[in-house]
Write a protein that holds these residues in place. Structure first.
Motif, PDB file in Angstrom:
ATOM      1  N   VAL A  65     -24.555  11.765  33.627  1.00  0.00           N
ATOM      2  CA  VAL A  65     -25.150  11.129  32.452  1.00  0.00           C
ATOM      3  C   VAL A  65     -24.170  10.119  31.887  1.00  0.00           C
ATOM      4  O   VAL A  65     -22.967  10.396  31.785  1.00  0.00           O
ATOM      5  CB  VAL A  65     -25.494  12.175  31.361  1.00  0.00           C
ATOM      6  CG1 VAL A  65     -26.042  11.498  30.116  1.00  0.00           C
ATOM      7  CG2 VAL A  65     -26.489  13.188  31.877  1.00  0.00           C
ATOM      8  N   ILE A  66     -24.678   8.953  31.517  1.00  0.00           N
ATOM      9  CA  ILE A  66     -23.885   7.942  30.821  1.00  0.00           C
ATOM     10  C   ILE A  66     -24.469   7.798  29.423  1.00  0.00           C
ATOM     11  O   ILE A  66     -25.628   7.417  29.272  1.00  0.00           O
ATOM     12  CB  ILE A  66     -23.905   6.595  31.562  1.00  0.00           C
ATOM     13  CG1 ILE A  66     -23.292   6.754  32.941  1.00  0.00           C
ATOM     14  CG2 ILE A  66     -23.170   5.528  30.755  1.00  0.00           C
ATOM     15  CD1 ILE A  66     -23.354   5.524  33.793  1.00  0.00           C
ATOM     16  N   LEU A  67     -23.688   8.161  28.407  1.00  0.00           N
ATOM     17  CA  LEU A  67     -24.114   8.063  27.017  1.00  0.00           C
ATOM     18  C   LEU A  67     -23.531   6.788  26.421  1.00  0.00           C
ATOM     19  O   LEU A  67     -22.314   6.622  26.382  1.00  0.00           O
ATOM     20  CB  LEU A  67     -23.613   9.265  26.208  1.00  0.00           C
ATOM     21  CG  LEU A  67     -24.099  10.626  26.665  1.00  0.00           C
ATOM     22  CD1 LEU A  67     -23.344  11.718  25.933  1.00  0.00           C
ATOM     23  CD2 LEU A  67     -25.572  10.754  26.426  1.00  0.00           C
ATOM     24  N   VAL A  68     -24.398   5.895  25.967  1.00  0.00           N
ATOM     25  CA  VAL A  68     -23.960   4.630  25.393  1.00  0.00           C
ATOM     26  C   VAL A  68     -24.361   4.614  23.921  1.00  0.00           C
ATOM     27  O   VAL A  68     -25.516   4.882  23.585  1.00  0.00           O
ATOM     28  CB  VAL A  68     -24.610   3.426  26.122  1.00  0.00           C
ATOM     29  CG1 VAL A  68     -24.173   2.118  25.494  1.00  0.00           C
ATOM     30  CG2 VAL A  68     -24.262   3.455  27.589  1.00  0.00           C
ATOM     31  N   THR A  69     -23.399   4.321  23.058  1.00  0.00           N
ATOM     32  CA  THR A  69     -23.676   4.157  21.641  1.00  0.00           C
ATOM     33  C   THR A  69     -23.426   2.699  21.284  1.00  0.00           C
ATOM     34  O   THR A  69     -22.357   2.165  21.564  1.00  0.00           O
ATOM     35  CB  THR A  69     -22.752   5.055  20.797  1.00  0.00           C
ATOM     36  OG1 THR A  69     -22.924   6.403  21.214  1.00  0.00           O
ATOM     37  CG2 THR A  69     -23.084   4.939  19.320  1.00  0.00           C
ATOM     38  N   THR A  70     -24.423   2.072  20.697  1.00  0.00           N
ATOM     39  CA  THR A  70     -24.261   0.675  20.299  1.00  0.00           C
ATOM     40  C   THR A  70     -23.754   0.606  18.864  1.00  0.00           C
ATOM     41  O   THR A  70     -23.803   1.588  18.121  1.00  0.00           O
ATOM     42  CB  THR A  70     -25.595  -0.093  20.411  1.00  0.00           C
ATOM     43  OG1 THR A  70     -26.549   0.499  19.549  1.00  0.00           O
ATOM     44  CG2 THR A  70     -26.108  -0.090  21.840  1.00  0.00           C
ATOM     45  N   LYS A  71     -23.295  -0.537  18.479  1.00  0.00           N
ATOM     46  CA  LYS A  71     -22.758  -0.716  17.138  1.00  0.00           C
ATOM     47  C   LYS A  71     -23.841  -0.623  16.079  1.00  0.00           C
ATOM     48  O   LYS A  71     -23.580  -0.247  14.950  1.00  0.00           O
ATOM     49  CB  LYS A  71     -22.051  -2.065  17.025  1.00  0.00           C
ATOM     50  CG  LYS A  71     -20.808  -2.132  17.873  1.00  0.00           C
ATOM     51  CD  LYS A  71     -20.160  -3.483  17.784  1.00  0.00           C
ATOM     52  CE  LYS A  71     -18.946  -3.540  18.689  1.00  0.00           C
ATOM     53  NZ  LYS A  71     -18.334  -4.865  18.711  1.00  0.00           N
ATOM     54  N   LYS A  72     -25.067  -0.939  16.445  1.00  0.00           N
ATOM     55  CA  LYS A  72     -26.152  -0.943  15.470  1.00  0.00           C
ATOM     56  C   LYS A  72     -26.926   0.360  15.450  1.00  0.00           C
ATOM     57  O   LYS A  72     -27.681   0.606  14.531  1.00  0.00           O
ATOM     58  CB  LYS A  72     -27.089  -2.111  15.740  1.00  0.00           C
ATOM     59  CG  LYS A  72     -26.359  -3.439  15.644  1.00  0.00           C
ATOM     60  CD  LYS A  72     -27.318  -4.580  15.688  1.00  0.00           C
ATOM     61  CE  LYS A  72     -26.564  -5.875  15.765  1.00  0.00           C
ATOM     62  NZ  LYS A  72     -26.292  -6.501  14.533  1.00  0.00           N
ATOM     63  N   GLY A  73     -26.761   1.218  16.450  1.00  0.00           N
ATOM     64  CA  GLY A  73     -27.486   2.473  16.486  1.00  0.00           C
ATOM     65  C   GLY A  73     -26.809   3.510  15.616  1.00  0.00           C
ATOM     66  O   GLY A  73     -25.712   3.943  15.879  1.00  0.00           O
ATOM     67  N   ARG A  74     -27.460   3.941  14.561  1.00  0.00           N
ATOM     68  CA  ARG A  74     -26.908   4.910  13.619  1.00  0.00           C
ATOM     69  C   ARG A  74     -27.947   5.999  13.352  1.00  0.00           C
ATOM     70  O   ARG A  74     -29.149   5.752  13.369  1.00  0.00           O
ATOM     71  CB  ARG A  74     -26.539   4.246  12.290  1.00  0.00           C
ATOM     72  CG  ARG A  74     -25.539   3.154  12.406  1.00  0.00           C
ATOM     73  CD  ARG A  74     -24.131   3.721  12.427  1.00  0.00           C
ATOM     74  NE  ARG A  74     -23.178   2.629  12.448  1.00  0.00           N
ATOM     75  CZ  ARG A  74     -22.326   2.419  13.425  1.00  0.00           C
ATOM     76  NH1 ARG A  74     -22.305   3.214  14.456  1.00  0.00           N
ATOM     77  NH2 ARG A  74     -21.484   1.417  13.390  1.00  0.00           N
TER      78      ARG A  74
END
Length: 81
Positions: A65-74
């Motif tokens: 699994v690759i978990l990506v968190t973006t700067k705008k996702g809160r």
């Protein structure tokens, strides 16, 4: 080929007919595509490569699994400005 998409392998071959590509989760939404993200929007990337990923996300995560968190996702309620 510079026009081809990203090819990742985290855990190796998972089955004879199964996919060995990892499950990409972007801001909690499974099935994301890394080709559609801009590098400036990425806040963090976490890689789950052991059996616990399959325990959390099911058989889709057999390849990791690759978990990506973006700067705008809160977390929290959505707001529109």
């Amino acid at each position: 080929n510079p026009n081809s998409s990203v090819s990742l392998s985290i855990r190796g071959v998972t089955s004879i007919e199964g996919s060995r590509t990892p499950l990409v989760i972007i801001d909690g939404i499974p099935g994301g595509n890394l080709d559609l993200l801009q590098q400036d929007d990425i806040e963090s990337i976490d890689v789950l490569k052991d059996g616990s990923a399959a325990a959390i996300y099911g058989t889709q995560a057999n390849g990791g699994v690759i978990l990506v968190t973006t700067k705008k996702g809160r977390a929290g309620a959505a707001t529109i400005d």
